[in-house]
Enzyme design. Structure first.
Site, mmCIF file in Angstrom:
data_model
loop_
_atom_site.group_PDB
_atom_site.id
_atom_site.type_symbol
_atom_site.label_atom_id
_atom_site.label_comp_id
_atom_site.label_asym_id
_atom_site.label_seq_id
_atom_site.Cartn_x
_atom_site.Cartn_y
_atom_site.Cartn_z
ATOM 1 N N ASP A 108 52.788 75.179 67.573
ATOM 2 C CA ASP A 108 52.067 76.129 68.424
ATOM 3 C C ASP A 108 50.610 75.695 68.571
ATOM 4 O OD1 ASP A 108 51.997 78.332 70.104
ATOM 5 O OD2 ASP A 108 51.449 79.727 68.504
ATOM 6 N N LEU A 109 50.433 74.412 68.873
ATOM 7 C CA LEU A 109 49.092 73.859 69.042
ATOM 8 C C LEU A 109 48.576 74.219 70.428
ATOM 9 C CD1 LEU A 109 46.775 72.128 67.997
ATOM 10 C CD2 LEU A 109 48.019 70.108 68.793
#
Length: 203
Positions: free
Chosen positions: A73-74
């Site tokens: 979830d960058l």
């Protein structure tokens, strides 16, 4: 930093970082009429994030077994830049480790749309190269000023990502160096095999 319990309530103690998220910085730059961030600070942020991810990707347990952690979830909202210049990667809530004893439901896509790697959208196996894809998006946003997959008339965002339909960085920002253009394009390859194999190649 700590885990505790007060009466019936459990709590986590976490570091407080004084400073904005990368998302807030990019929004401020956009509102100020800038097309992205200056190259030096943008690359400094990207390098710090890549180093953090490289550390996480290569963590091992007490028996020396690779943990196989992938952030997944960058996004600009999950990178914080403190007022003294430190870069912090946060939000490991959906990070995947190879040694987990449970798995998410089949067909459930984990992450933020627009930053999920094509293999994640296809329901395939996700490894550290999914984070390489996401850092390619962050580099594009920081250096070009827009999300790479917003430059298309194709209405389906997922199709654009899976098929890698986007304008090359230098098409939008001609003064960008050819080497950065190639690096970002490699990170955004639609198949993991076409991307850098690890964050260490980016560092």
């Amino acid at each position: 930093l700590d885990l505790g319990k007060t009466e019936e309530t459990h709590y986590l103690v976490m570091e407080y970082v004084r400073g904005p998220t990368l998302g807030a910085i990019l929004l401020a730059a956009q509102r100020g009429g800038l097309k992205g961030l200056p190259e030096k600070p943008a690359l400094g942020i990207a390098l710090a994030v890549a180093e953090a991810l490289d550390y996480v990707h290569h963590r091992r347990d007490e028996l020396g077994r690779p943990l196989g952690i992938v952030h997944r979830d960058l996004t600009p909202a999950n990178v914080v830049v403190s007022w003294d210049g430190a870069v912090k990667l946060i939000a490991f809530g959906i990070a995947k480790a190879a040694t987990r004893v449970y798995e998410t439901r089949t067909g459930v896509v984990k992450g933020t749309y627009g930053y999920i790697a094509p293999e994640g959208l296809r329901g395939g196996t996700v490894d550290l190269r999914a984070d390489v894809f996401a850092i390619g998006i962050l580099l594009y946003e920081m250096l070009v000023g827009t999300h790479p997959f917003d430059h298309s008339d194709e209405p389906n965002l997922v199709d654009r990502i899976v098929e890698a339909r986007y304008k090359k960085p230098r098409e939008v920002r001609p003064d960008l160096s050819p080497s950065l253009d190639r690096l970002i394009s490699r990170c955004l390859a639609p198949h993991p095999e076409g991307r850098p194999a690890s964050m260490r190649e980016l560092i």
